[in-house]
Design a protein around this motif. Structure first.
Motif, PDB file in Angstrom:
ATOM      1  N   TYR A  48     -16.596  94.156  56.002  1.00 37.87           N
ATOM      2  CA  TYR A  48     -15.745  93.606  57.028  1.00 37.87           C
ATOM      3  C   TYR A  48     -14.462  93.972  57.075  1.00 37.87           C
ATOM      4  O   TYR A  48     -13.473  93.506  58.164  1.00 37.87           O
ATOM      5  N   ASN A  50     -11.105  95.855  57.793  1.00 33.67           N
ATOM      6  CA  ASN A  50     -10.600  96.373  58.991  1.00 33.67           C
ATOM      7  C   ASN A  50      -9.978  97.803  58.400  1.00 33.67           C
ATOM      8  O   ASN A  50      -8.419  97.922  58.597  1.00 33.67           O
ATOM      9  N   ARG A  88      -6.393  86.178  67.579  1.00 35.14           N
ATOM     10  CA  ARG A  88      -7.671  87.423  67.338  1.00 35.14           C
ATOM     11  C   ARG A  88      -8.217  88.175  68.750  1.00 35.14           C
ATOM     12  O   ARG A  88      -7.958  87.387  69.824  1.00 35.14           O
ATOM     13  N   VAL A 172     -15.703  85.309  55.151  1.00 36.86           N
ATOM     14  CA  VAL A 172     -16.387  86.173  56.115  1.00 36.86           C
ATOM     15  C   VAL A 172     -17.417  85.012  56.882  1.00 36.86           C
ATOM     16  O   VAL A 172     -18.342  84.501  56.470  1.00 36.86           O
ATOM     17  N   LEU A 177     -18.421  87.647  63.103  1.00 36.92           N
ATOM     18  CA  LEU A 177     -18.305  88.987  63.065  1.00 36.92           C
ATOM     19  C   LEU A 177     -19.648  89.905  63.277  1.00 36.92           C
ATOM     20  O   LEU A 177     -19.419  91.194  63.230  1.00 36.92           O
ATOM     21  N   ARG A 181     -21.189  89.566  68.218  1.00 38.45           N
ATOM     22  CA  ARG A 181     -19.742  89.027  68.544  1.00 38.45           C
ATOM     23  C   ARG A 181     -19.656  87.502  68.609  1.00 38.45           C
ATOM     24  O   ARG A 181     -18.637  86.932  68.308  1.00 38.45           O
ATOM     25  N   PHE A 184     -16.615  85.183  68.581  1.00 35.42           N
ATOM     26  CA  PHE A 184     -15.465  86.038  68.429  1.00 35.42           C
ATOM     27  C   PHE A 184     -14.610  85.917  69.780  1.00 35.42           C
ATOM     28  O   PHE A 184     -13.406  85.892  69.505  1.00 35.42           O
ATOM     29  N   TYR A 190     -11.853  79.567  63.484  1.00 33.80           N
ATOM     30  CA  TYR A 190     -12.386  80.169  62.456  1.00 33.80           C
ATOM     31  C   TYR A 190     -12.687  79.667  61.278  1.00 33.80           C
ATOM     32  O   TYR A 190     -11.712  78.624  60.577  1.00 33.80           O
ATOM     33  N   LEU A 222      -9.959  91.307  59.409  1.00 31.41           N
ATOM     34  CA  LEU A 222     -11.477  91.611  59.651  1.00 31.41           C
ATOM     35  C   LEU A 222     -11.653  92.232  60.935  1.00 31.41           C
ATOM     36  O   LEU A 222     -11.155  91.855  61.798  1.00 31.41           O
ATOM     37  N   HIS A 223     -12.669  93.161  60.828  1.00 28.68           N
ATOM     38  CA  HIS A 223     -13.342  93.585  62.210  1.00 28.68           C
ATOM     39  C   HIS A 223     -14.870  93.135  62.486  1.00 28.68           C
ATOM     40  O   HIS A 223     -15.311  92.711  61.463  1.00 28.68           O
ATOM     41  N   THR A 224     -15.250  93.175  63.846  1.00 27.68           N
ATOM     42  CA  THR A 224     -16.583  92.905  63.885  1.00 27.68           C
ATOM     43  C   THR A 224     -17.468  93.932  63.575  1.00 27.68           C
ATOM     44  O   THR A 224     -17.027  95.065  63.290  1.00 27.68           O
ATOM     45  N   GLU A 225     -18.673  93.903  63.621  1.00 27.04           N
ATOM     46  CA  GLU A 225     -19.674  95.130  62.964  1.00 27.04           C
ATOM     47  C   GLU A 225     -19.621  96.163  64.003  1.00 27.04           C
ATOM     48  O   GLU A 225     -20.044  97.417  63.686  1.00 27.04           O
TER      49      GLU A 225
END
Length: 233
Positions: A48, A50, A88, A172, A177, A181, A184, A190, A222-225
């Protein structure tokens, strides 16, 4: 043109291997990896991360890690680490609730690569607490990232040497994530539960000391899938 990060984030060999395995793979290719148990790396360190927006390097062998910020030490972690709800996701430079000089600080570690065309529809999916009428001169600071905030940093690194490192364990929260989403786009906090799996990130003390605002560091960590999906059309 993409602005280059001026500060480096160090990771483990394992995390860098995961980043390399994902490099250049779109959502479909990542799905194919996940369908096969032998190639499923969703639980691997670095998945995850970024990576496209940060300058990464493997932590040098024998590096001196002077201190560790872990959710297992809840009081210390809360004093120095946060994942602000209002930072975020989709956030523009004119958002009403930004820390002082946020854009400069964020961009030193994780500058966003977005064209004006990419930004065109982002106004409609802004962070819930930063929603405003976007002026033409504004730029998109983050799109689908969870931002790590390290605060009271000068207190934290007092007495440390420039060639030492600080480790930050980043939980995580998969339900935020994942591909749907989940939380998110909500105002849900979080989770920093010590029961969650975590990423390990290392910052060099000398790099922190050279920061424009060394007492507060912001990284779109961190980014989403579905980070490569076009959410803004």
């Amino acid at each position: 043109m993409k602005t280059k990060a001026t500060a480096c984030v160090y990771v483990t060999d394992r995390a860098m291997s995961t980043v390399a395995a994902l490099d250049g793979k779109d959502e479909g290719a990542r799905d194919l990896l996940a369908w096969r148990p032998e190639t499923d790396i969703r639980g691997h360190e670095g998945y995850y991360l970024n990576a496209s927006e940060m300058r990464l390097a493997v932590l040098p062998e024998g590096a001196s890690v002077a201190l560790v910020l872990s959710p297992a030490d809840a009081a210390r972690y809360a004093r120095h680490v946060a994942y602000p709800v209002e930072l975020r996701g989709v956030v523009f430079s004119g958002a009403p609730r930004l820390p002082k000089d946020y854009a400069v600080t964020l961009n030193s570690y994780s500058p966003l690569a977005m064209s004006l065309a990419d930004q065109a529809g982002a106004e409609h999916v802004q962070n819930l607490s930063q929603d405003h009428s976007v002026h033409p001169e504004e730029v998109l600071l983050s799109s689908n990232a969870v931002v790590l905030c390290i605060k009271n940093v000068l207190e934290l690194i007092d007495g440390l040497q420039p060639d030492q490192y600080v480790e930050i364990q980043v939980p995580v929260m998969a339900e935020m994530l994942g591909m749907d989403r989940g939380l998110f786009d909500s105002d849900a906090a979080y989770s920093v539960s010590p029961e969650l799996p975590f990423e390990r990130k290392f910052l060099r003390v000398g790099d922190i000391q050279k920061s424009i605002h060394p007492d507060a560091i912001f990284i779109a960590m961190l980014h989403t899938e579905n980070f490569d999906s076009n959410f803004f059309v």
